[in-house]
Structure formats: C-alpha cells, structure tokens
Design an enzyme around this catalytic site. Structure first.
Site, short mmCIF file in Angstrom:
data_model
loop_
_atom_site.label_atom_id
_atom_site.label_comp_id
_atom_site.label_asym_id
_atom_site.label_seq_id
_atom_site.Cartn_x
_atom_site.Cartn_y
_atom_site.Cartn_z
N LYS A 125 0.80 -1.38 -0.01
CA LYS A 125 0.02 0.02 -0.03
C LYS A 125 1.03 1.10 -0.02
O LYS A 125 1.88 1.00 0.41
CB LYS A 125 -0.85 0.04 1.35
N HIS A 128 1.68 6.45 2.44
CA HIS A 128 1.22 7.87 2.38
C HIS A 128 1.42 8.82 3.73
O HIS A 128 1.66 8.29 4.77
CB HIS A 128 -0.19 7.79 1.85
N HIS A 131 1.10 7.63 7.36
CA HIS A 131 1.99 6.75 8.13
C HIS A 131 2.90 7.92 8.89
O HIS A 131 4.04 7.22 9.58
CB HIS A 131 2.83 6.08 7.25
N1 ARG Z 1 0.26 -2.34 9.95
C1 ARG Z 1 -1.06 -1.90 10.87
C2 ARG Z 1 -1.46 -0.82 10.24
O1 ARG Z 1 -0.86 -0.01 9.21
C3 ARG Z 1 -0.10 -1.10 12.18
C4 ARG Z 1 0.36 -2.34 12.83
C5 ARG Z 1 0.78 -1.76 14.33
N2 ARG Z 1 1.55 -2.62 15.21
C6 ARG Z 1 1.09 -3.77 15.73
N3 ARG Z 1 1.90 -4.69 16.51
N4 ARG Z 1 -0.34 -4.19 15.76
O2 ARG Z 1 -2.40 -0.31 10.43
#
Ligand code: ARG
Length: 565
Positions: A125, A128, A131
């Site tokens: 993805k 953007h 983040h």
């Molecule tokens: N990949 C997830 C997102 O973009 C965030 C992950 C955060 N860390 C975790 N251990 N859940 O929404």
C-alpha cells in the site's frame, strides 16, 4: 544542583516526611514573581493532620536560609521559594556547558528494555501521509528513551501478510502484462492495488481471487511466495527512502508474516488455559466489561491480526524481557490493543500486560479541517512526495534569503524535513495536526525552521568570538532576561524525563520554543559582543548553552541542525 531535591530536604528536616516522596511535589510557579519554586502544602495535610496554611507557616518559621534558598513566602497553602540567583546561574551553566550537546542525558533507564512498535506500514500500500505520525512520534520516543539510558528496541511490525498483499498479488497475476516494472516498480504495484480495490467495488466476486492467493501463500506455494517476497523487497526499498529522509531507525523489521510459525503456541496456550470459546464458527477470548470478544481464529479457520500481535508479544517477552512495550498506532486501533493486552493478562502474563501501552495520536487535517492527502483522482499523496515538496520549498526560501550559502541542498533537506517533523510533534499528540505549508515553513513562527535558525544564530555568535569560555563570572548574568533563559535551560533535563513518562515528545518541542523565545528577548535586550570582556564572555557562554540545548532537543525530535542557513 537539583533544587527540587534541596527544597524537599529542607522540608523533610522540619516535617520528617520522606524526601524522595515529596521531591516531585515541588513545582515551578507560573510567574517568577511568585518565586522560583513552590511547594503545595495540601499534599502533606493528610499525613501531618494539619491545614495546609498552618503547615506552610510552620515550615516558613523553621526553615534555614542559605546559599541556595534566599527567601521564602507563604501564600495560602503554598510556600514559595526564592533561590539564590548567583548559585542558580552557576549550577545550571556549569552543568549545561559541561555536558554540551548531551545536556540532560542520563542513565535513568539503565538495565531496562523498552520495545517500541512504530511505523509498521502495510506492505504494497502506498506509504502515504497517514504513516507520518506513527513514524515521527515513535522515532522521537526511540531517541528520547535512548538518551535516558534505556535499552530501546525499535520494531517495524510490517503488515506483510493477509488480504492486503494478497489483493496486490492477485491483481499482478491478472494484469502484469499491462504494466512496466523496470523503472519504478512500486508505482505499478500501487496502481495494481488501487485498481483491484476499485474493481472490487463493482464486482464483489473478485475478492475470491485474493482469498485464493492467501490460501496459496499459507500453503507456501512457490509462485505466490516468490511474488510476495518480490513485493516486500520493492516496498521496503521504497519505504527506506522515506526512513532515510526522516532519519528513522529500526532494530527489527519482523512483520506479521514472521509470526506465521509462532501462532500455534498462542492457540495451544489459550486452549490449555481454557480461554478459547466457540462463537458463530469463530474462536474467541471473551472480554470483561462489555468489551467485544477478541477473535483468535475466524469462521474461515484463519488466524487474524490479533493472533499475530499475541504471537509477537510472546516473542518479545522471550527475546527482550521488556519493562515497557509501546505501540505507536492511531486511535482507531484502541479496542484492538485493549483486547490483545487483556488476552495476554488472562493468559497469565499480567506482569507484561501491565506494561504494554497503546500510544495513540490524532489525525492530520488540512487548513480547512479536512482529512489531508488526496491527489486528483483520489489517490493518496505519498510521504516521499510530501517530504520532497517541503525540501523544494525550503530551497526556494534559502535561495531568497541566503543565495550564497554553500551546501544549500543539504541545508534545504534538513529544513524541509525538520519542518514537517516539528509540525507533527509541536502539539499534544492526541490532538489533530493541522498541515499548512505556510505555517510549518514560517521561519518566524513556532516551527522547526525557527529553532534551526535560532541555533544557527548562536553558532554564528560563537564563530565570531574567540573568547575562551573559562573562569566565567556568572554575576554578569543576573539580569532578568538572562535569568529567564537560564530558568528554561535548568528545566530541560526534567522536561526530557516527563516527555518519556507521558510518551509525549511535544513537551520537548514546546520547551525548545520557549527557550528560543527567551533567548530572543535576551538577545534583543542585551548586546552580546559588548566591550566589557567579562560580560561578553558570560553572555557567549549562555549563548553556547542555548545552542547546544536546542541541538540536543531537536535531535531528540529527530531533526537535524545545520551550522549555517
Ligand atoms: N500495520 C498496521 C496498520 O498499518 C499497524 C501495526 C501496528 N503494530 C502492531 N503490532 N499491531 O494499521
């Protein structure tokens, strides 16, 4: 000199209450006329069984004044302390100049490990603007805890598994001939992802293709796995460009897929502890307090985001034995983390569950209060584009203000990136951030460039003087503007600790703005390069301490400081 501690010691001598306990009660009053420090006696009322004003007067009558505290006053239930300015100036500047750019650094966290899970984008993805906040807030906390002597593990828990990446793979298999992957493969990959999502809205059966890819991935099928790995490589290569610009550091890129072979343990432990309950075909852990259950295995029989986070927690317990685990993730995942931490507790890991903390933050809005980042056509602006735009705009400003500057490009990078980072960290993290180009790049506003510019000014003063900063006569710094600067300097080490306690880098950014503004007032009011050599030396020493502290503080936010700009 720790004034709060010295004051607590004096109060202890009179009242016998424990010095350590009351040190933190000592406050800095809102304005200097009320004294340099204040002690709220109502904090002792219960223990001493007396009314706060009575306690205050008793302390005032019995206190022994000395080289450190020169006067006390009682106002209601407060005792206000006036410190001896000379010893104050000396103690602060000796410390600040002695430590230089490491002022406020400590070994408070020695022997303790803090795990910080941040950035953690979903692969394939676009990286953007959404983040930005986790990357910048997490990155700053990483630096703050390190400065305080903690062993810090920065983890980028990549979202590299599941339906997101499966959609991209399914799209790639259908349309790969229509795209080129030679130059900027990430763009084609993103385009495929966007196209798949669009098509899904028109044709809901297409999702089956992605489901099928996920099944193939879970079986370890060669072709699907090869494409998956390739997509991760391309994504990471792209993310690393942003991380380089932002100066983000990670000790681990173990993403969700890393836990594929570590989920059986979670399920086994949950079963052994009889925590797994059947619910509409799924397996869940029931939650107290009306919280929705935590789903561990879906009705389709697959594990899920929460299962991976539990596996990751067990792994982090085993490998890092953390004394704190922070998750810097948007507020929309609050429930998810509550469920995961609760499940960990129910599994018998209370000790660790207690020290897990979700660190949420607000949205990024444009100046009209709308969610930011759409480009014509609805695609989100990438963070790399935004950072580069900021660098370009900074370069224009530098070209205009200082056309003969050497290494303009390098400076523009520090200024442009610094402006974006500072804007992100300048308010309480839970507040929504306003993204406004004019404001965040305003060299006279409360911005990153303003602080960098203040630092540059201090450096130019140091370059223009050849005084040896030894045997400084601190009596030359007793004017009210200098004292205000020194007061701000004196608070800096505690500000860093508070920023860590509250996981709130904005405490540092606000403090740096205060410090820079106090310094500006001092600078406008007093001639630094004055004729009296002793005065000049003392003022230059103060200037150096301010510059070093700004550099240190900006560093903790993740912002670099140019020497000239
Ligand atoms: N990949 C997830 C997102 O973009 C965030 C992950 C955060 N860390 C975790 N251990 N859940 O929404």
């Amino acid at each position: 000199m720790n004034y709060k501690y010295e004051i607590a010691k004096k109060i202890n001598k009179i009242t016998n209450v424990d010095t350590e306990n009351i040190t933190d009660y000592v406050e800095v009053p809102p304005n200097p006329e009320m004294g340099d420090f204040a002690f709220p006696c109502f904090k002792l009322a219960k223990d001493l069984k007396k009314a706060p004003p009575v306690i205050a007067n008793e302390i005032k009558d019995k206190i022994v004044l000395d080289d450190i505290i020169s006067k006390v006053e009682v106002v209601g239930g407060y005792i206000n302390f006036f410190i001896n300015k000379k010893s104050f100036v000396k103690s602060v500047l000796d410390e600040a100049l002695g430590k230089g750019e490491e002022y406020g650094k400590s070994d408070l966290g020695k022997g303790k490990t803090i795990v910080i899970d941040y950035s953690s984008p979903n692969i394939a993805k676009p990286f953007h603007i959404g983040h930005l906040r986790t990357t910048v807030i997490g990155g700053s906390l990483y630096k703050i805890y390190k400065y305080l002597g903690y062993n810090v593990v920065g983890i980028n828990h990549l979202g590299d598994w599941g339906m997101g990446v499966s959609k991209t793979i399914a799209g790639y298999e259908m349309w790969k001939n229509e795209y080129s992957f030679d130059e900027n493969p990430i763009n084609s990959i993103l385009a495929i992802y966007v196209r798949f999502n669009k098509l899904e809205k028109e044709d809901s059966t297409i999702i089956e293709k992605a489901r099928n890819v996920l099944i193939r991935l879970e079986k370890g099928e060669e072709e699907a796995t090869r494409i998956w790995k390739w997509i991760i490589d391309i994504s990471l290569e792209n993310y690393k460009k942003v991380y380089d610009l932002l100066g983000s550091e990670f000790d681990s890129y173990n993403g969700e897929a890393f836990y594929n072979d570590k989920m059986d343990r979670v399920i086994k432990e949950l079963e052994e502890k009889e925590l797994l309950k059947d619910s509409e075909g799924a397996k869940v852990v029931e939650m107290p307090d009306n919280m929705p259950p935590c789903i561990i295995i879906t009705s389709a029989g697959t594990t899920i985001y929460a299962t991976r986070d539990l596996a990751a927690l067990l792994y982090r317990i085993d490998n890092y034995n953390f004394s704190k685990a922070l998750y810097v993730v948007g507020s929309e995942q609050a429930l998810h983390f509550k469920q995961v931490f609760k499940t960990l507790e129910l599994m018998g890991y209370e000790k660790y569950a207690k020290v897990c903390e979700h660190i949420p933050f607000g949205l990024i809005l444009d100046e009209n209060g709308e969610k930011i980042g759409s480009r014509k056509g609805g695609q989100l602006l990438t963070l790399e584009e935004i950072l580069n735009e900021s660098i370009e705009k900074s370069l224009e400003i530098i070209e205009e203000k200082n056309p003969t500057l050497e290494n303009k490009e390098e400076v523009a990078k520090m200024v442009g990136v610094g402006a974006i980072i500072f804007n992100d960290l300048s308010n309480n993290r839970i507040k929504d951030e306003i993204f406004n180009w004019k404001e965040l790049l305003n060299f006279n506003g409360e911005t990153g460039p303003y602080l960098q510019y203040t630092y540059v000014r201090t450096r130019s003063i140091l370059r223009n003087s050849n005084e040896v900063l030894e045997n400084i006569d601190y009596d030359m710094l007793l004017d009210s503007e200098a004292i205000e600067v020194i007061r701000k300097l004196s608070e800096y080490p505690d500000i860093i600790k508070n920023a860590a306690n509250k996981n709130e880098p904005s405490l540092i950014s606000r403090h740096l703005i205060d410090l820079a503004q106090c310094f500006s007032r001092f600078y406008n009011e007093h001639h630094i390069m004055c004729d009296n050599i002793e005065t000049k030396k003392a003022r230059i020493a103060l200037t150096k301490a301010v510059g070093d502290t700004i550099k240190s503080g900006l560093g903790l936010l993740g912002i670099k400081t140019p020497e000239r700009m």
